[in-house]
Design an enzyme around this catalytic site. Structure first.
Site, PDB file in Angstrom:
ATOM      1  N   LYS A 197      40.239  48.128  42.992  1.00  0.00           N
ATOM      2  CA  LYS A 197      40.288  49.411  43.696  1.00  0.00           C
ATOM      3  C   LYS A 197      39.200  49.503  44.757  1.00  0.00           C
ATOM      4  O   LYS A 197      39.431  49.995  45.863  1.00  0.00           O
ATOM      5  CB  LYS A 197      40.163  50.565  42.704  1.00  0.00           C
ATOM      6  N   TYR A 210      39.962  46.448  37.204  1.00  0.00           N
ATOM      7  CA  TYR A 210      40.575  47.563  37.922  1.00  0.00           C
ATOM      8  C   TYR A 210      39.614  48.128  38.983  1.00  0.00           C
ATOM      9  O   TYR A 210      39.988  48.362  40.140  1.00  0.00           O
ATOM     10  CB  TYR A 210      40.939  48.617  36.878  1.00  0.00           C
ATOM     11  N   SER A 227      40.787  54.711  42.957  1.00  0.00           N
ATOM     12  CA  SER A 227      40.549  55.328  41.655  1.00  0.00           C
ATOM     13  C   SER A 227      39.068  55.648  41.546  1.00  0.00           C
ATOM     14  O   SER A 227      38.230  54.947  42.133  1.00  0.00           O
ATOM     15  CB  SER A 227      40.930  54.344  40.554  1.00  0.00           C
TER      16      SER A 227
END
Ligand code: NAI
Length: 303
Positions: A169, A165, A152
């Site tokens: 990632k 997150y 991402s």
């Protein structure tokens, strides 16, 4: 040349919705037999007992493709083993793995519950490792594997409220870089996409007008190519959204060789040279970077 995946067996995780669903449909449309994994329910289905993976399997079959559903969680090592075992049971092996399953638990870091940090890292980073680890012996024995990770732009560049997150990632970049090297001798290629698309995950953060252009099929087209025999690279990151595709690389500046006493003042004085990216370069592996540093240290100048 047409990209075909006939005879290949693919696993797509988190394929009951969004990008994963789109990847599964795309791979199946190119001839792959697909294991559609998702632990979720079909949220927009009136019959809540229906599983998201089942709905996608039906779609694939209705279009003439071959697919089976699986509901295990990637975030559990036993679940990862079980989902790979069900692909083997249904189709006799695994050639392609698209690690796509994901969740969000957004909050600014100061307010973030560490249980949510762990959970998000577990699904994205550990989940990808668990499923990839479960297919690794099969791919090694077959001397064939196409593995795709899902990154991402949060992990690559940062985004407010997504520390968990972004960490998960970005961790995948390290995992990919090592597996690229370890898989090479057995023709296991490990690559990544950093997608953006209109899905459940993004519907709250994008306007309707923007969402229209961010079709999940665009990232899926890159995934299908990266899963094909025609694709021979490993360790490539493709950022893809709304029909735009670009490669992302980690680069180093040429840097500065500072001989003499190690001092913060010397570092400060050379800072603009150290951080000048005009001659930026990439390295094929960590050993190549070490060799570069050793050379610079030996000669006292950067080539
Ligand atoms: P989504 O929320 O629409 O779909 C994710 C699917 O993964 C859901 O169906 C969910 O049930 C499933 N899932 C969650 N945890 C799971 C687990 N432990 N085991 C099995 N399945 C699980 O999300 P979307 O947008 O399709 O995202 C797919 C991937 O793309 C994710 O890895 C996400 O981080 C990544 N991504 C998406 C972006 C976007 O713009 N949509 C942007 C950047 C990355």
């Amino acid at each position: 040349m047409e990209v075909r995946l006939d005879g290949r067996v693919a696993i797509v995780t988190g394929a009951g919705a969004g990008l994963g669903r789109s990847h599964a449909l795309m791979l199946a449309s190119r001839g792959a037999k697909v294991l559609v994994n998702d632990l979720g329910s079909a949220s927009d289905d009136p019959d809540s007992a229906r599983r998201a993976a089942d709905v996608v399997v039906e779609e694939i079959r209705a279009a003439g493709g071959t697919a089976v559903a699986n509901y295990d969680s990637v975030a559990d090592p036993a679940g990862a083993q079980a989902l790979v075992a069900s692909a083997v049971e249904a189709f006799g092996g695994v050639d392609i793995l698209v690690n796509n399953a994901g969740i969000l638990r957004d909050k600014s870091f100061g307010k973030m519950d560490m249980a949510d940090f762990d959970e998000v890292v577990r699904v994205h980073l550990s989940g990808t490792a668990y499923v990839t680890h479960a297919v690794w012996p099969l791919m090694t024995a077959k001397k064939y594997g196409r593995v795709v990770f899902t990154l991402s732009n949060t992990g690559l560049y940062g985004n407010f409220g997504q520390a968990n997150y972004g960490a998960g990632k970005a961790g995948l970049v390290g995992l990919m870089n090592v597996l690229r090297i370890e898989g090479a001798k057995n023709n296991i290629l490990v690559n990544a996409v950093a997608p953006m698309a209109a899905t459940r995950m993004t519907e709250a953060s994008m306007s309707a007008e923007v969402l229209e252009r961010f079709l999940p099929e665009y990232p899926s087209a890159a995934v299908a190519y990266m899963c094909s025999d025609q694709f021979t690279e490993s360790g490539t990151i493709i950022s893809t959204a709304a029909g735009h595709y670009s490669a992302v690389k980690i680069v180093s500046s040429e840097g500065a060789q500072l001989d003499g006493a190690a001092s913060p003042e010397a570092v400060a004085a050379a800072w603009s040279e150290i951080t000048d990216m005009s001659g930026a370069r990439t390295f094929a592996n960590a050993a190549e970077e070490v060799a570069f540093v050793m050379d610079a240290a030996k000669s006292g100048v950067v080539a």
